[in-house]
Design an enzyme around this catalytic site. Structure first.
Site, PDB file in Angstrom:
ATOM      1  N   ASP A 146      43.198  50.208  47.247  1.00 21.62           N
ATOM      2  CA  ASP A 146      43.855  49.089  47.911  1.00 21.62           C
ATOM      3  C   ASP A 146      43.970  47.923  46.927  1.00 21.62           C
ATOM      4  O   ASP A 146      43.152  47.774  46.014  1.00 21.62           O
ATOM      5  CB  ASP A 146      43.036  48.626  49.116  1.00 21.62           C
ATOM      6  N   ARG A 147      44.978  47.119  47.128  1.00 18.99           N
ATOM      7  CA  ARG A 147      45.218  45.992  46.225  1.00 18.99           C
ATOM      8  C   ARG A 147      43.955  45.147  46.013  1.00 18.99           C
ATOM      9  O   ARG A 147      43.642  44.747  44.892  1.00 18.99           O
ATOM     10  CB  ARG A 147      46.336  45.115  46.779  1.00 18.99           C
TER      11      ARG A 147
END
Length: 317
Positions: A146-147
């Site tokens: 995830d970012r």
């Protein structure tokens, strides 16, 4: 006539697949027609396109330069501005990078810059790749984070490395460990199970106990340190689904600190005020390899660890 010498990064793929990339503006029917008419030959011989390319193979293209240029296209390669990547391991086939939170694993829109683009910039600036190489092979990552999750990202530097590591992630032949700072006092190790369903419109997943609803997931965790309101967990992914750790831990009452999508707003705000954290305290920490054969056999029996971000270390200390 144009002559193409096959390099290591182009070896291992089917001849026709290579030609589709090399002549990206040409229809497949045209490529097969040129093969039948021997306008494109492999090592001086006619081919139906199914041959597996080997390093030092030679392709000859008997077409006018204008025709070759037309079907190759005039792609403008935009190379990202180099940044300092934290390289954990690098060999001729793979690169392991410690991704900072806030960086995309892959582009979400055309204007985004992800770790893929920074990887290519790094390899070009280090002399490993040229812009010409990128027309037939682009190194890329094999796993996603995830970012706002930091930690180990694995990238294929060669085609063989990309294929092998992608296979290993798909077949789950290495162990992946994360560190997570979660709300609450967790004293016991546990393996939790459930079923995960996704709301694509909200980019959010939900955990339930009914087999008919979603995909089966399994998450193992072990507490390493704890105090009154927070615990440091070592988490092992038994299955690997998007947002699995974040949603699974939240579903048992121990959401990750800093995770506003699945977590507790009050405690998140508290730690943001004291420590200035902007992202969830989830870190892809270790990759542990067993016996590895093939091009990545140098990874056999090895463990790779990504150092923690400073905010993470501040809270632990």
């Amino acid at each position: 006539m144009q002559k193409i010498n096959i390099t290591k990064n182009e070896a291992g793929q089917r001849f026709d697949k290579f030609l589709f990339k090399y002549f990206k503006e040409a229809p497949s029917s045209f490529i097969y027609k040129m093969l039948r008419k021997k306008n494109i030959v492999l090592n001086g011989k006619k081919s139906d396109g199914k041959d597996k390319l080997k390093e030092d193979d030679t392709i000859k293209v008997f077409m006018a330069d204008e025709t070759i240029a037309k079907f190759r296209g005039n792609e403008l390669l935009e190379i990202a501005k180099p940044i300092d990547l934290e390289i954990i391991h690098e060999d001729e086939n793979v690169v392991f990078i410690n991704k900072p939170s806030g960086m995309l694993s892959q582009k979400a829109t055309d204007s985004d810059v992800s770790i893929n683009e920074y990887l290519i910039s790094y390899l070009i600036n280090s002399g490993v790749l040229s812009e010409e190489d990128l027309k037939t092979f682009k190194p890329s990552i094999c796993n996603r984070l995830d970012r706002n999750t930091s930690g180990l990202i694995v990238a294929g530097k060669s085609l063989a490395g990309l294929q092998e590591m992608s296979r290993m992630f798909k077949e789950r032949t290495m162990d992946k460990y994360y560190l997570a700072l979660v709300k609450g006092n967790v004293k016991d190790s546990m393996t939790i199970k459930g079923y995960l369903s996704k709301d694509a419109d909200r980019n959010k997943v939900f955990i339930n106990e009914k087999e008919t609803e979603g995909q089966y997931i399994e998450t193992k965790y072990e507490p390493l340190k704890y105090k009154e309101d927070i615990t440091l967990l070592k988490v092992k992914l038994i299955t690997g689904k998007p947002h699995q750790i974040r949603a699974h831990l939240a579903s048992i009452g121990h959401p990750i600190i800093g995770d506003y999508k699945y977590g507790n707003k009050n405690i998140n705000n508290q730690y943001k005020k004291v420590y200035g954290i902007e992202n969830q305290m989830l870190h892809s920490w270790q990759l542990v390899f067993g016996e590895v054969s093939g091009v990545c056999n140098n990874l056999s029996g090895r463990t790779f660890t990504a150092p923690l971000p400073k905010e993470f270390k501040q809270i632990i200390n």
